[in-house]
Each structure stands twice: as C-alpha cells, then as structure tokens.
Design a protein around this motif. Sequence first.
Motif, mmCIF file in Angstrom:
data_model
loop_
_atom_site.group_PDB
_atom_site.id
_atom_site.type_symbol
_atom_site.label_atom_id
_atom_site.label_comp_id
_atom_site.label_asym_id
_atom_site.label_seq_id
_atom_site.Cartn_x
_atom_site.Cartn_y
_atom_site.Cartn_z
ATOM 1 N N GLN A 162 0.821 -1.221 0.000
ATOM 2 C CA GLN A 162 0.000 0.000 0.000
ATOM 3 C C GLN A 162 0.846 1.258 0.000
ATOM 4 O O GLN A 162 0.525 2.237 -0.643
ATOM 5 N N ASN A 163 1.928 1.212 0.747
ATOM 6 C CA ASN A 163 2.804 2.366 0.831
ATOM 7 C C ASN A 163 3.708 2.380 -0.404
ATOM 8 O O ASN A 163 4.536 1.500 -0.609
ATOM 9 N N THR B 162 -0.437 17.218 1.815
ATOM 10 C CA THR B 162 -0.944 16.720 0.527
ATOM 11 C C THR B 162 -0.354 15.362 0.183
ATOM 12 O O THR B 162 -1.026 14.526 -0.399
ATOM 13 N N LYS B 163 0.908 15.145 0.562
ATOM 14 C CA LYS B 163 1.520 13.870 0.208
ATOM 15 C C LYS B 163 0.947 12.710 1.001
ATOM 16 O O LYS B 163 1.012 11.564 0.557
ATOM 17 N N THR B 164 0.449 12.996 2.194
ATOM 18 C CA THR B 164 0.029 11.892 3.049
ATOM 19 C C THR B 164 -1.481 11.748 3.122
ATOM 20 O O THR B 164 -1.992 10.729 3.565
ATOM 21 N N GLN B 165 -2.191 12.787 2.681
ATOM 22 C CA GLN B 165 -3.633 12.889 2.794
ATOM 23 C C GLN B 165 -4.388 11.628 2.409
ATOM 24 O O GLN B 165 -5.295 11.187 3.093
ATOM 25 N N LYS B 166 -3.961 11.034 1.270
ATOM 26 C CA LYS B 166 -4.756 9.929 0.733
ATOM 27 C C LYS B 166 -4.420 8.588 1.355
ATOM 28 O O LYS B 166 -5.062 7.595 1.076
ATOM 29 N N THR B 167 -3.383 8.555 2.191
ATOM 30 C CA THR B 167 -2.992 7.269 2.735
ATOM 31 C C THR B 167 -3.836 6.934 3.952
ATOM 32 O O THR B 167 -4.465 7.792 4.546
ATOM 33 N N ASN B 168 -3.807 5.671 4.296
ATOM 34 C CA ASN B 168 -4.591 5.233 5.437
ATOM 35 C C ASN B 168 -3.654 4.994 6.604
ATOM 36 O O ASN B 168 -3.061 3.937 6.734
ATOM 37 N N ALA B 169 -3.491 6.003 7.423
ATOM 38 C CA ALA B 169 -2.542 5.859 8.535
ATOM 39 C C ALA B 169 -3.312 5.793 9.838
ATOM 40 O O ALA B 169 -3.026 6.521 10.772
ATOM 41 N N ARG B 170 -4.341 4.960 9.894
ATOM 42 C CA ARG B 170 -5.188 4.970 11.084
ATOM 43 C C ARG B 170 -4.856 3.820 12.034
ATOM 44 O O ARG B 170 -4.701 4.057 13.228
ATOM 45 N N THR B 171 -4.695 2.609 11.505
ATOM 46 C CA THR B 171 -4.379 1.525 12.431
ATOM 47 C C THR B 171 -2.894 1.508 12.766
ATOM 48 O O THR B 171 -2.511 1.367 13.917
ATOM 49 N N GLU B 172 -2.057 1.685 11.734
ATOM 50 C CA GLU B 172 -0.616 1.684 11.970
ATOM 51 C C GLU B 172 -0.041 2.999 11.477
ATOM 52 O O GLU B 172 -0.557 3.590 10.531
ATOM 53 N N ALA B 173 1.034 3.439 12.122
ATOM 54 C CA ALA B 173 1.710 4.649 11.658
ATOM 55 C C ALA B 173 2.274 4.403 10.265
ATOM 56 O O ALA B 173 2.703 3.290 9.949
ATOM 57 N N GLU B 174 2.257 5.433 9.420
ATOM 58 C CA GLU B 174 2.817 5.326 8.079
ATOM 59 C C GLU B 174 4.095 6.147 8.001
ATOM 60 O O GLU B 174 4.458 6.869 8.941
ATOM 61 N N ILE B 175 4.735 6.059 6.835
ATOM 62 C CA ILE B 175 6.039 6.721 6.706
ATOM 63 C C ILE B 175 6.234 7.202 5.277
ATOM 64 O O ILE B 175 5.730 6.601 4.338
ATOM 65 N N ALA B 176 6.926 8.303 5.097
ATOM 66 C CA ALA B 176 7.244 8.808 3.755
ATOM 67 C C ALA B 176 8.515 9.640 3.823
ATOM 68 O O ALA B 176 8.896 10.121 4.891
ATOM 69 N N MET B 177 9.167 9.762 2.661
ATOM 70 C CA MET B 177 10.313 10.663 2.575
ATOM 71 C C MET B 177 9.809 11.962 1.956
ATOM 72 O O MET B 177 9.246 11.951 0.866
ATOM 73 N N ILE B 178 9.990 13.063 2.645
ATOM 74 C CA ILE B 178 9.546 14.345 2.111
ATOM 75 C C ILE B 178 10.673 15.356 2.258
ATOM 76 O O ILE B 178 11.186 15.573 3.350
ATOM 77 N N GLU B 179 11.062 15.937 1.139
ATOM 78 C CA GLU B 179 12.165 16.914 1.100
ATOM 79 C C GLU B 179 13.388 16.374 1.836
ATOM 80 O O GLU B 179 14.005 17.079 2.640
ATOM 81 N N ASN B 180 13.750 15.117 1.542
ATOM 82 C CA ASN B 180 14.914 14.494 2.165
ATOM 83 C C ASN B 180 14.813 14.374 3.676
ATOM 84 O O ASN B 180 15.820 14.412 4.382
ATOM 85 N N ASN B 181 13.597 14.295 4.171
ATOM 86 C CA ASN B 181 13.400 14.036 5.587
ATOM 87 C C ASN B 181 12.536 12.795 5.723
ATOM 88 O O ASN B 181 11.722 12.519 4.852
ATOM 89 N N VAL B 182 12.729 12.087 6.826
ATOM 90 C CA VAL B 182 11.837 10.980 7.118
ATOM 91 C C VAL B 182 10.657 11.538 7.908
ATOM 92 O O VAL B 182 10.855 12.208 8.921
ATOM 93 N N VAL B 183 9.448 11.304 7.411
ATOM 94 C CA VAL B 183 8.256 11.773 8.127
ATOM 95 C C VAL B 183 7.417 10.557 8.494
ATOM 96 O O VAL B 183 7.011 9.791 7.620
#
Lengths: 887, 181
Positions: free
Chosen positions: A340-341, B44-65
């Motif tokens: 998903q991710n 905006t980058k995370t809006q559409k993801t489903n981060a409700r049961t488990e925490a999610e992760i993304a790289m944004i502007e060379n940072n881990v979010v």
Amino acid sequence: MAQPFVKKDDDDEEAEYSPFLGIEKGAVLQEARVFNDPQLDPRRCSQVITKLLYLLNQGETFTKVEATEVFFAVTKLFQSRDIGLRRMVYLMIKELSPCADEVIIVTSSLMKDMNSKTDMYRANAIRVLCRITDGTLLTQIERYLKQAIVDKNPVVASAALVSGIHILQTNPEIVKRWSNEVQEAVQSRAALVQFHALALLHQIRQNDRLAVSKLVTSLTRGSVRSPLAQCLLIRYTSQVIHESASNSQTGERPFFDYLESCLRHKAEMVILEAARAITELNGVTSRELTPAITVLQLFLSSSKPVLRFAAIRTLNKVAMTHPMAVTNCNIDMESLISDQNRSIATLAITTLLKTGNESSVDRLMKQITNFMSDIADEFKIVVVEAIRSLCLKFPLKYRSLMNFLSNILREEGGFEYKKAIIDSIVILIRDIPEAKESGLLHLCEFIEDCEFTYLSTQILHFLGIEGPKTSDPSKYIRYIYNRVHLENATVRASAVSTMAKFGAKVESLKPRIFVLLRRCLLDSDDEVRDRATLYLNTLGGHGSEVETDENMNEFLFGSLEVPLVNLETSLKNYEPSDESFDINSVPKEIKSQPLAEKKAPGKKPATGLAAPPSGPATTVDAYERLLSSIAEFSSFGKLFKSSAPVELTEAGTEYTVNVVKHIFDRHVVFQYNCTNTIPEVLLENVAVIVDSSDAEEFSEVASKPLPSLPYDSPGQTFVAFEKPDGVTAIGKFSNILKFIVKEVDPSTGEAEEDGVEDEYQLEDLEVVAADYILKVGVSNFRNAWESMGADYERVDEYGLGPRENLTEAVNAVINLLGMQPCEGTEVVPSNSRSHSCLLSGVYIGNVKVLVRLSFGIDGQRDVAMKLAVRSEDESVSDAIHEIVASG
Amino acid sequence: MELCPSVKNVLLLDSEGNRVAAKYYCDDWPTNSAKEAFEKAVFTKTQKTNARTEAEIAMIENNVVVYKFVQSLHFFVTGGEDENELILATVLQGFCDAVGLLLSTCSRGHVDRREALENLDLILMCLDEIVDGGIILETDPNVIAGKVASQSVDAGGPLSEQTISQALATAREHLTRSLLN
C-alpha cells in the motif's frame, strides 16, 4: 494569519467551530492586562496565555515592545500558587525567549522553583532557566544543576541532563565539570535518564578518542537497559569501529560481537540500529552481513509500514554494494511490490532490479508493468533509472527492457518522467548497438504524439546524428517530415535540420531530401524558411556550388567551439562595417563571474581621458580593443588571456585600485583600474611605479600614466613588461601609486593651480602559472583524451601533505593550474577517499592541454595525487608538471 | 558528527491541513511561510494514505516523516534522512496516544480538531514534555499524559493520592470552563 478558520465560515458550522474564531492580537494583548490584577484569577490567566501561545503557534509575531510588555506581565504570575498556571507561565517564558536584562527579572523566581519541593516545578524551572540564561548566570546555578542530575526523580534528572546537552554547545567548560554526576546518572534505573546521561557523557568526551573507546568498552558489557540508550551506544560503537579500522586491519573486528548481540534485542529500534550499523561497516564481509540481512528480512513481512520501510531502505543501500547478499530476500521483496505504501513498493522494485539475475528480468518486468500505472511520477522516475542501469548490466535483455520503456512512454506522464524515459532510451541506444534500430523507432513513434517541444527537438537532433548510420535510413524520413506539417515552428525548424543531416550523410537520399526541403521554403516561419534555404545551398540543392564534404560535415555535425555566452556578447559588440564578423575572435574562455568593474559604471564621461571613452571594459575582446588602441602595446600581437581583476586596495580606502593582468606571447601588461573616492581632490599624472626585483625574467618596457583622475570616474594606467618567449615566467611585483593631488573647490568644481606630489602604497601583485593557461572546456573528455594520443603523455605522482578533505586538495590544484574542470568532476562526493578530476585548457601558444588527476586520502588525511598530462607539445606537458611540482 | 537521535519537528494538523499545533526544533524552515509550505507538502503527500491503524512513513524533502491519523487529527514527526525510523515512530506514538488519552478523558470523548483546539494548552504542554530542543524527552504516552494532567489541576490535594483519571477529570472540568468563558 491568526485566523485560519475565518475564511470558511460558510461551511458546516460544527466542523469549522474554533474557540479561537476571530481572535486578534491586539485584543489578546489587551486581555493580558489581567496578569496585573491584584487578585489573580488563575483560570482566566491560563486562558489568556493559551491564546497568546495560539497566536505564536500560528506564526504571529510580537514586536519587541509587545514581547517585553507581555513578558513583564507574565512575571507577575509567579505570585500565584496555581500549578497549572505556573506550567503555562513556563511555556510562555520559553516562547518569548527574553533578552538578558529581562532574564534577571525572573531569575530569582525560577531559582526558587528549582529548589521547590514539587518535582514538576524543579524540572521545569531547570529547563526554562537553562533555555533563557547565558553563561554568567550558569555559575550561580551550577551547584543546583549538578544536584539535579543525580536527583532521585527521573523527570528532574532528565531535565538537568537535557539542559546540559544544550548548554554544552555554548558553555562547554562548565558542563565538562559535571562529568562525575553524569557518569553516575548513566547507571540510573530510569530508562530515559540513562539515555540522556549517555548522550551528554559522550558529547563531553567526544574529542577524546581514548575516553570514548573506554566508555564503549565498559558499556557494551551490558549495563544499558533503555532501548534509546542502546541505540546511542550502537552509534558510538560503530564510530569507534570506524576510527580503529584504519589501524588494525588484522583479525576480528572489535565490538562486532556486541553489534551482533544487539540483533537479538527485544526492542525493534535497537535491532534496526544494529543491522544498519553492520551493513554500513567499512569493508563489511558477507559473513558479517548475513545475520543483519536475516533480521531485516523478517522485518519485510511485518505488519507495520514503518518497519517494512526501514528494512527495505536498508536493503536497498546494501544492494548497491553487495547485491548478492540481498538475493535471499528476493521473494519477500517481490511481495512488497503491491505494498500500500508506494515508497516501500518503489524501494522494493529498485532493490530487486539491483539484485535480480538475468533469468528473473522478464518476470520482474511483468510485475512492474502492473505497478507503474498507480504510482506518482516521482516514483516512476526512480524506477526508470533503475531499469536503465539494469539494462546496461544485462545487455542481452535489452529487448524486454526497451519494450517496457516504450510502453510506459506511451502512457500519460509529466515532462520530468518522459524526459527520464527518453534519456534512458538514448543511453541504451548509445551503449547497446543491437538496441539502436528498435530504440530509434520507439523515439520516432513518440514524437508523432509528443506534447513537449523540448523533447521533440532533442529527439530530432539525436535522430539526425544516429539515423543516417542505420541500415535503412529512409524509414525515418517519414516521421521527421511529418513534424514539418504538424508541429510548431521550433520543432519544424529542428526537423528541417535533421533532414539536412540525412541528406548530407546518405547520398542516395539526397534528391528526395531536396524535394522535401524545397517544400519548406514556403513555411510561415522565417527560421524554418531560412534553415531550408541554407541547407539547400550547402548541400547543393539549388544547383549551386557544393561545399567540400569536410566543410559541410563540420558545419552540420561539428560542435560550436566557443561558449554561447561569449558569442552573444561578441555579436552584440560587433559594429557593422566592411570587415565581416570573425568567429575566431570570440574568446573561448569561460567567464565564471562578471568582471568586478561592472560595480563601478562610469557615471560621468571621463573627461580628458586618452583611452577610448568606452567606459569600463566588460569582456575579453573589449580588453583587446582597448589595448590595441594604445600605440605602445599595438605591436605585442594577439592577446592571449586577461585575468579577473585583482584588488590592490582594501574596500573603503581613499583610492581604490585593481589590476588586470593581460598576457601576450612575449609581453605582460598590467592594467591598473583606479578610482578616486574623495570629492574634494583631483589627481593628475597618475602612474604606478612597479618594482620587479622579485620577478627577474621581466623587464619593464613601457608605462602609460593617466593624465587626470577626477572624483568617481575610473581611469586606467598601464605598465608593460617584456618576458622571454615561450617561458611561463612568474614573479612578484610591488606597486606604488604616484600622483599629484590638487584640491577642488566644492562650490565651483574648479581645481586649484598648485598640486602636491604624493604616493600611495598598493598591495603586491603576482604573475602565476595559471595566468598562462586559458580555461577552455571540452564536452567529451574521453574522446578528447583518446584523440590527443599518448605521444606527449607525462605521468607522475605527488604528495600534497595533510589536507582537511579531498575537496580542498582538488580545488587547490584546479586553482594552481587555472584550468577548466570537465564533466562536473570538480565536485567531490562527501566522505569519499579517492577522486578523479578531469581538467582541460589551452596553454600559451595555443597548445591544448588535458589533465587527469587522481586523488587519494589516507587515515592521517595525507593526500596523494597522480597527475597525467596529455598535450600537443612535449614541453607543455613538462611545464604542467613543473607548475605542480613548484606549486 | 551529530550522533544523538534528533527530531526536526512535531506537527499536529487538522483534516484540511491547517495547523493546530506545531513545534520546530531546527533551522531548516526559518520563516513561517517556509514552515507552512512544508506542512502543506506533508499534508498533501500523506492525505490519501490510510494511517489509522498503523503509523505510516514517507520521505519528504529528504526528511523521514512518520505520521498517524486519529479521527480528524493528523499527527506528524519529522527527522533527518538517516534517522532511525523506529525511534521517530516511538516519538509519534507517544505524542499521538498521549493526546488521545488527554482528549478522551478531558473532553466528551472525541479526539478531533475542535477538542484539540479547546484543549490547546494540554497539547502544547504535551509537546513540551515529549521533545526539548530536538532531544527526545519522554516517549511513554501514559507518563506524558500523566505529567500534563497532574500539572493542570489545582494544587489542592497531594498528587500522589489522586489517580490519573481523577486528575484528568478535574482537569477537564477546569479547562472546559476556563476556555468557554
């Protein structure tokens, strides 16, 4: 700004409701007056502070006056014994970050709280006071802080330790005295106290390698309980391993057992930290890697996205250097393609592309095709780049990879994505001969329906170079000619050029190309018509005289040897006359920065100036015109190089002087640009007296003083030297500015009759070897190097002694030689231990020189360099080595 | 070399991307507009993801979010490119659960934007207890919520005799009254 919700008040009221609706800074500042009431209402005060904090949090700023007022009002609240309010007061003081004399006001209140019986007061007062205080106050409270570090309440201890970490940045000498207490805190039973104490202890000792090593040795034996502290210890351990690696290369790696044991820790963050530390070890062996890869593989199937991401990201890095070690995880990674991710999925794919073997490529491509349709462009670009390198690794698989690229090329996508695909196809065509024909056809199909002018013209240009060399060039003509019908003027013009290239290279196609080009003569755009006419003429389509093949090829396929910027300036300076524009007169040197003279444009026309009144020269050929107009210098021949201006005075002095060094074959001319910055004086007979006793090979032949130098209108004076021909004479010159000062009557602007002779000491000037080399880049260094041949190659090695890092060494050599770095090789990736740098230039006498530098740095930061020179002249190759050897 | 794990910022946004509370601990985003731009990018980058049961992760502007959504609240914790993702996730979990704990006991049981704003003082105190100048101070949600709750009641009785939930109940009454005045 403070009211983010106001603008949407028409929407659903419940959802839009905010207790801060319509909040205004001015009103809240008014409300803050309740802080001054003799009977404090803690609730109301808390509420006002919350509002103030809300404003600050939304990005509102207070003016200095407002902040001071709020600060003084807030300090009154220390009278209240309400815990909640006190907590808000602490927050507010931290946000206001008061200045030193304001801090004094709250110091005593905070110090009282630091000694309070209430732990919350103690902990917070420490954090606040340490945040806002400066060094002077620290000595007063140091005693309390030391006590707090070993306080039995973990919150108080942590507050003191974390404050210590912050203070260490500004007042290290104070914090270093707390070593004993901090060491005691490392043994604390409270997890976070241990973490904070370890962090502080390491920072106190970080410059003492032996102490850090001792610390790591004692703690790795197992007294650390907190997972965060364990992570820190792993970081310190790998640092110790890294630093000791250069000394003891033999036998077992120290502390590896500890890292490996951390892989069995119960906290996932510790396992990850240890696995990552192992994969990043210098020269890690596959035996060492195995246990780390195994735990990461387990993480890949975790239900937590963060864990999967962390694992695949680490494996992705490992795959760059040890692809074989990761292959065991291939099956797990394949299932992540549908994760998903999307970040995880993309990392999985790019890792698989690195670890996959030739037989798995087809299966992989099928999976990726499904995946590509639902990810964002930024991820697609990463995948395309991974596929490009995969294809270069397995050239035999070019067919399926090329197909994949052409399929995704047809789908929707933005410019950057399409460009990445086109770039990949072009690279594959260049490097895999078998892929050429199919690749070119894919590109042809793409331009049939391409919305990006830039990409269309790039592809047309590329087709013009590669197309004629294929077995059946005629099949591309249709695609190219279609552009002339269907596209905008830019693409049409580019298509015309491409057709001409086919005509030039493929004799059998010539008559047909002529027919097509003639049709373009009636195009609505003048550039297209002009190009068609030009090519018809050069190729002989009008029955006119045909140029020789060589000239024509040079014209169509040769690259422009001069930088476009220089050509543009030269064309602008060109004045229409009988003499036609000569492209050879365009300087080839790349100007890295505009000349400093631009800063001082002549505001008034320089009266009484013998030199041409053209004002400050801005380009090299303007220098050339200036110099050749001076009779004394006209016999010196062609100007080889003019340096950038070198300042000989400091900024803000009465007279500012800079010098430009003009190098000729047998002469050197110094052009001193002088500016008089005193309105009340006029200078006359301005000249520079040059002492060349430290420059033996130079002898002064001419000097051209400046008759008059009025206020704020720059003028030039020149001194010329003769030097032996073909020798790169170097030397140091000392300069004295000599002139006659005349006072000027400010009311009339008239200068007085009598003047006084005066001198002004200028800084020394050096002629260095780099002055004899022009910065001229080459577009393809390898080709240039090969075609230069090894006849006059000279190779030698040099020790450059200890340097801060490789970047410094590389820059030093580039500056010494004054040559143009090619292909971006002047940039050294951070932390690299070796680097190659390519330089190109033209040596005086118009001899092309290419230099290859290989640098290496060892553990003691000693830099060694291998220098290989190729040039058209043996003596020049030797001269380059001489420059380096003596520099 | 900075070896201590560090947090670059902690953000709490609503479901439209507006800032509810934010704390920055480094100079990567020097101005408020830079901060807002980063928050917008993150949202905006995370809006559409489903981060409700488990925490999610993304790289944004060379940072881990790392991020997690609870009803209409979006929680974010940002760290450097090379930061241990699980450490950041622990901080996020601490923040998220502590806020959930405080809001569900101190208010009507909703963990949403409105309650968050009405109890903004609790949330700001919460942030203050989690990270100090980029250094992780505490990650256990119960400890964080306990500290915040105990601080927001009157010093009427000795704290040790009150359970957390009692403390929270008093706090709730105390705060809703004060903010809705």
